[in-house]
Design an enzyme around this catalytic site. Sequence first.
Site, PDB file in Angstrom:
ATOM      1  N   ASP A 100       0.848  -1.201   0.000  1.00  0.00           N
ATOM      2  CA  ASP A 100       0.000   0.000   0.000  1.00  0.00           C
ATOM      3  C   ASP A 100       0.889   1.259   0.000  1.00  0.00           C
ATOM      4  O   ASP A 100       0.693   2.181  -0.818  1.00  0.00           O
ATOM      5  CB  ASP A 100      -0.877  -0.055   1.261  1.00  0.00           C
TER       6      ASP A 100
ATOM      7  N   THR B 248      -0.765 -11.245   3.304  1.00  0.00           N
ATOM      8  CA  THR B 248       0.349 -12.091   3.778  1.00  0.00           C
ATOM      9  C   THR B 248       1.500 -11.307   4.423  1.00  0.00           C
ATOM     10  O   THR B 248       2.498 -11.903   4.818  1.00  0.00           O
ATOM     11  CB  THR B 248       0.937 -12.951   2.634  1.00  0.00           C
TER      12      THR B 248
HETATM   13  N1  AR6 Z   1       5.203  -5.254  -4.739  1.00  0.00           N
HETATM   14  C1  AR6 Z   1       4.627  -6.460  -4.564  1.00  0.00           C
HETATM   15  N2  AR6 Z   1       4.403  -7.007  -3.351  1.00  0.00           N
HETATM   16  C2  AR6 Z   1       4.775  -6.283  -2.272  1.00  0.00           C
HETATM   17  C3  AR6 Z   1       5.379  -5.010  -2.370  1.00  0.00           C
HETATM   18  C4  AR6 Z   1       5.588  -4.492  -3.678  1.00  0.00           C
HETATM   19  N3  AR6 Z   1       6.131  -3.299  -3.882  1.00  0.00           N
HETATM   20  N4  AR6 Z   1       5.628  -4.558  -1.107  1.00  0.00           N
HETATM   21  C5  AR6 Z   1       5.224  -5.517  -0.254  1.00  0.00           C
HETATM   22  N5  AR6 Z   1       4.720  -6.568  -0.943  1.00  0.00           N
HETATM   23  P1  AR6 Z   1       1.260  -6.050   3.042  1.00  0.00           P
HETATM   24  P2  AR6 Z   1      -1.376  -6.965   4.028  1.00  0.00           P
HETATM   25  C6  AR6 Z   1       4.144  -7.828  -0.459  1.00  0.00           C
HETATM   26  O1  AR6 Z   1       1.779  -5.972   4.432  1.00  0.00           O
HETATM   27  O2  AR6 Z   1      -0.757  -8.105   4.722  1.00  0.00           O
HETATM   28  C7  AR6 Z   1      -0.607  -1.944   4.903  1.00  0.00           C
HETATM   29  O3  AR6 Z   1      -0.076  -1.109   5.883  1.00  0.00           O
HETATM   30  C8  AR6 Z   1       4.491  -8.281   0.938  1.00  0.00           C
HETATM   31  O4  AR6 Z   1       5.766  -8.898   0.974  1.00  0.00           O
HETATM   32  O5  AR6 Z   1       1.589  -4.978   2.098  1.00  0.00           O
HETATM   33  O6  AR6 Z   1      -2.615  -7.187   3.196  1.00  0.00           O
HETATM   34  C9  AR6 Z   1      -2.050  -1.608   4.540  1.00  0.00           C
HETATM   35  O7  AR6 Z   1      -2.293  -0.231   4.629  1.00  0.00           O
HETATM   36  C10 AR6 Z   1       3.369  -9.271   1.202  1.00  0.00           C
HETATM   37  O8  AR6 Z   1       3.659 -10.534   0.627  1.00  0.00           O
HETATM   38  O9  AR6 Z   1      -0.379  -6.153   3.052  1.00  0.00           O
HETATM   39  C11 AR6 Z   1      -2.818  -2.384   5.572  1.00  0.00           C
HETATM   40  O10 AR6 Z   1      -2.923  -1.682   6.777  1.00  0.00           O
HETATM   41  C12 AR6 Z   1       2.181  -8.690   0.447  1.00  0.00           C
HETATM   42  O11 AR6 Z   1       2.733  -7.680  -0.407  1.00  0.00           O
HETATM   43  C13 AR6 Z   1      -1.995  -3.621   5.769  1.00  0.00           C
HETATM   44  O12 AR6 Z   1      -0.665  -3.259   5.433  1.00  0.00           O
HETATM   45  C14 AR6 Z   1       1.125  -8.065   1.337  1.00  0.00           C
HETATM   46  O13 AR6 Z   1       1.738  -7.456   2.467  1.00  0.00           O
HETATM   47  C15 AR6 Z   1      -2.427  -4.731   4.844  1.00  0.00           C
HETATM   48  O14 AR6 Z   1      -1.698  -5.893   5.150  1.00  0.00           O
END
Ligand code: AR6
Length: 165
Positions: free
Chosen positions: A31, A115
Amino acid sequence: MRVIVGDITTLDVDAIVNAANEALLGGGGVDGAIHRAAGPELLEECRALGGCPTGEARVTSGHRLPAKWVIHTVGPVWKGGTAGEPDLLAACYRNAMAEARRLGAASLAFPAISTGVYGYPADLAARVAVRSVAKALRGNPGIEVVFCCFSEDSAAHHRAEMEEL
Ligand code: AR6
């Protein structure tokens, strides 16, 4: 469907999916990366949406991203697996696919929703992701779907699920 390892903000696809939170006002993880790359106009557009309940999806422009659109969805926080998490995660994929179709997107990239910060086990999440997208594509193909994983481990889980299918 295909699996890659990379940064979703760099992908030249019609739409990318954001793993947001219910406020839709940015955060960490993917995000944060999407908001940084898209620029402050994305936050402005998100403010006007007034949030998004878990499992649903909302669309904005991609602003400074290569992608035309961002489909914001809110994954479930992992609470052990008995609080409806699989159904909510499946709803994220289903609703994002429905929005992509409504937009006429020919290509769509997903991160591994829930995740990271939200703690959903990567193997279980990959199973829901691949099965939900496969179901949405069955009988209605025409969208190229990329699972854009951020680690080799995450990619391996998605590949394993695709092979099992
Ligand atoms: N490109 C692709 N995947 C990514 C990237 C990127 N640039 N950066 C991280 N990931 P998360 P959630 C992966 O924590 O668990 C936020 O603060 C990461 O390694 O981004 O759904 C939101 O505002 C992981 O595998 O999202 C919410 O508050 C995946 O993206 C909360 O986090 C999802 O990790 C959502 O948590």
